[in-house]
Write a protein that holds these residues in place. Structure first.
Motif, short mmCIF file in Angstrom:
data_model
loop_
_atom_site.label_atom_id
_atom_site.label_comp_id
_atom_site.label_asym_id
_atom_site.label_seq_id
_atom_site.Cartn_x
_atom_site.Cartn_y
_atom_site.Cartn_z
N ASN A 191 9.30 -27.00 26.15
CA ASN A 191 8.31 -27.99 26.55
C ASN A 191 7.52 -28.52 25.35
O ASN A 191 7.23 -29.71 25.24
CB ASN A 191 7.37 -27.39 27.59
N SER A 195 10.52 -28.72 38.14
CA SER A 195 10.27 -30.10 37.71
C SER A 195 11.46 -30.66 36.95
O SER A 195 11.89 -31.80 37.19
CB SER A 195 9.01 -30.13 36.84
N LYS A 196 12.01 -29.88 36.04
CA LYS A 196 13.14 -30.33 35.23
C LYS A 196 14.36 -30.64 36.11
O LYS A 196 15.07 -31.62 35.89
CB LYS A 196 13.49 -29.26 34.19
N VAL A 198 10.84 -21.36 27.61
CA VAL A 198 10.40 -22.60 28.26
C VAL A 198 9.17 -23.17 27.55
O VAL A 198 9.06 -24.40 27.38
CB VAL A 198 10.12 -22.34 29.75
N TRP A 218 8.29 -25.26 35.65
CA TRP A 218 9.00 -26.08 34.67
C TRP A 218 10.42 -26.32 35.13
O TRP A 218 10.92 -27.46 35.09
CB TRP A 218 8.99 -25.37 33.31
N TRP A 230 2.90 -27.84 34.44
CA TRP A 230 4.26 -28.05 34.95
C TRP A 230 4.31 -28.30 36.45
O TRP A 230 5.32 -28.78 36.95
CB TRP A 230 5.11 -26.83 34.62
#
Length: 631
Positions: free
Chosen positions: A264, A320-321, A260, A317, A354
């Motif tokens: 990112n 959020s993604k 990740v 992350w 994140w």
């Protein structure tokens, strides 16, 4: 669109890439003519810290995390810079400490502009840059050090002296990046084609170095990053089809988090993920990790894992993604003030990057009561509730001992009820101590020394053993069916090939009945010979035996083990004293279960009821055959 075209071309030609890792060096993804941002460019662009500052003002929990990071930084000011001290063959502990310090201190400088943080980060960077090397004989050491120095160099670039920048830059290039192209180092390329965490971690660390010094040598940087985009897919594909991570909880924390970090970083710089997030199963792996944790806060620690669960910044992350804050149910718990103060995650500042747009205090519980994942190490995770601390949680796994960091634990399970972990797993034994005693820890062929380690073979796991034999390394146990039925939540695994040559067929089902108790049902078809079967469950409870029942007592709570439909079977216990001087001690644990003989050519079914003290059992009638379980 050309990025996506290249990505799907790679998927089609995956086998060729896997078999020929050198081919990876010739693949192109990056548009060389496209400009890249000035420093800082890794993870957090110039000025983006202002968004975090705004979030801190309105998000109480983020404010607490921020304060905790600064407290950790203040404690670092009282220590000496990292020194080059190996533990066994590894420098890894020092590389990780450097990453911990530099990431925290660089964050603190960007957020506060208090010069004490800048000065100390510069000291750390110069100290490790002057090491003779970053121990390329154990390549993870180089990786984490490269990531640490790359973040510091990039985030502090405009505030470092010209002399410091020169020293640090040369260290990234020579001690970090160059070693990944130098055949003088035995492991310099092996990680490019493996599916395990080494691929994810080594690729990420090397790419951070390349991004940090991009403008100094664009051709080298592009070669490294192109290579990573091609290579890291090999590991990411291993999450398919459902997200179950083959190496278990602890190595998810390691490999997936670094994966990740890389994703990112490239999205920030190149404004694309080159199609990597579309790899089947990868984004689903966040749900796997969330479901791996029971009401006690412990995880299903199969393979080389510790049962201790920790805050996972990478989950922010994913949340959020995917725009799915429900994935953070466990992280919300780990962010209570008491638990946060105990956090030692070296990548904690990434949570601030994140999690800045997520209202953590409004996160609600997931809805599903069962999660299953196929793949190399399939698993089923069942619970009666997400919000009740006394809920029942049971996890069962299939898979194979042949997976990286695998154990002979196909068919094994863990069980929690009334806030107690009743059926547990030892997890891993620390590697360095074994290696220092010349144990061939990684020899995982059928007669490999790995399987002589007590914690790694099937004799210490909550599964079956036939005629005192080891499980088959080349076997594989799939999850064959499962059901979300509220009154009969279950999963079944076919473990036949794990016991090839020992029995003709073997299946294990595990069921949560009415949310009140658990039944483990084993159906075995024997070969044309008498076969001794041993059924065991590892526990930390005190055990009282009574024929075909046993009472487990722990922290004032009780759980009954009962085999009500097999009156001729008596439950017994075995010691967990280690058989070798290199085995770790296993204090305050007991193996409880039974042994019996299956006559030649016969079929037998054993149903073991696991009834917590709070369970309201109306009857202990036999469950139907596995083929008739709800699907």
């Amino acid at each position: 669109m050309r990025y996506f075209g290249l990505f799907f071309f790679l998927l089609i030609n995956f086998s060729a890439i896997y078999a020929q890792p050198h081919h990876i060096d010739s693949l192109k993804f990056i548009n060389s003519a496209a400009p890249i941002p000035d420093h800082p460019r890794i993870l957090l662009l110039a000025g983006e810290e202002n968004n975090i500052k705004k979030a801190i003002l309105v998000q109480r929990i983020l404010s607490e995390v921020h304060k905790q990071i600064l407290l950790k930084c203040d404690s670092m000011l009282l220590t000496k810079p990292v020194e080059r001290i190996l533990f066994g063959v590894r420098l890894l502990a020092k590389s990780r400490e450097c990453l911990n310090r530099v990431f925290h201190l660089s964050y603190a400088w960007r957020m506060t502009h208090e010069r004490k943080y800048l000065n100390r980060a510069e000291q750390e960077l110069l100290a490790v840059s002057n090491f003779s090397d970053w121990n390329p004989d154990h390549y993870l050491d180089v990786t984490e050090m490269t990531m640490a120095v790359a973040i510091g160099y990039d985030w502090l670039y405009h505030d470092l002296s010209e002399k410091s920048r020169s020293i640090i830059k040369e260290a990234i290039k020579k001690k970090g990046i160059a070693t990944s192209f130098d055949p003088a180092y035995p492991n310099y390329r092996k990680w490019l084609s493996v599916t395990n965490n080494w691929n994810q971690v080594c690729n990420a660390g090397r790419s951070f170095g390349a991004l940090a010094v991009y403008e100094d040598d664009p051709a080298l940087a592009e070669k490294v990053i192109n290579r990573t985009i091609a290579s890291i897919q090999i590991a990411m594909i291993d999450n398919g089809p459902d997200g179950a991570f083959a190496e278990g909880y602890t190595y998810w924390s390691y490999g997936t988090t670094f994966n990740v970090m890389f994703l990112n970083a490239i999205e920030k710089v190149f404004k694309t993920d080159f199609g990597l997030n579309k790899i089947p199963g990868f984004l689903k792996t966040a749900a796997y990790l969330e479901n791996m944790i029971g009401p006690t806060g412990k995880n299903f620690n199969y393979s080389d894992a510790s049962e201790t669960s920790t805050l996972q910044p990478a989950m922010f992350w994913f949340a959020s993604k995917l725009e799915d804050p429900l994935l953070l149910w466990n992280e919300r718990i780990f962010l209570t003030k008491e638990k946060l103060a105990q956090n030692t995650d070296r990548l904690l500042p990434a949570l601030m990057l994140w999690g800045q747009n997520i209202d953590i205090e409004k996160i609600s519980a997931p809805k599903n009561r069962i999660w299953t994942g196929a793949g190399k190490n399939p698993v089923a995770l069942i619970r009666s509730s997400w919000t009740d601390p006394n809920a029942i949680f049971v996890g069962i796994k299939g898979g194979s001992p042949s997976v990286t960091h695998g154990h002979m634990d196909a068919g094994s399970f863990v069980l929690e009820a009334d806030g107690i972990r009743w059926a547990k797993d030892f997890g891993f034994q620390e590697y360095t101590a074994l290696e220092l005693k010349n144990i061939d820890l990684w020899a995982n062929k059928q007669n490999g020394q790995r399987w002589e380690i007590f914690r790694y073979n099937n004799f210490s796991h909550n599964t079956l053993t036939f005629n005192d034999s080891l499980q088959r390394v080349d076997g594989y146990a799939p999850i064959t069916n499962y059901s979300e039925n509220l009154h009969f939540t279950n999963a079944v695994t076919d473990i036949s090939s794990i016991y090839k040559g020992q029995v003709k067929k073997a299946q294990r089902g595990i069921a949560l009945m009415d949310g009140q108790y658990v039944v483990v049902s084993d159906e075995i078809e024997n070969l044309n010979k008498d076969t001794k079967v041993r059924w065991v469950m590892l526990t930390s409870a005190k055990v009282k035996l009574n024929g075909n029942q046993a009472e487990l007592i722990q922290n004032g709570k009780k759980l009954i083990i009962s085999i009500p439909n097999s009156a001729d079977i008596s439950i017994k216990t075995w010691t967990t004293n280690p058989p070798h001087d290199y085995d770790d001690p296993n204090p305050d644990t007991t193996l409880v279960g039974f042994e019996t003989v299956i006559p030649a050519g016969k079929k037998e079914t054993f149903q073991v009821f696991l009834i917590p003290g709070s369970g309201k059992i109306k009857a202990t009638n036999p469950l139907p055959p596995l083929k008739d379980w709800p699907k």
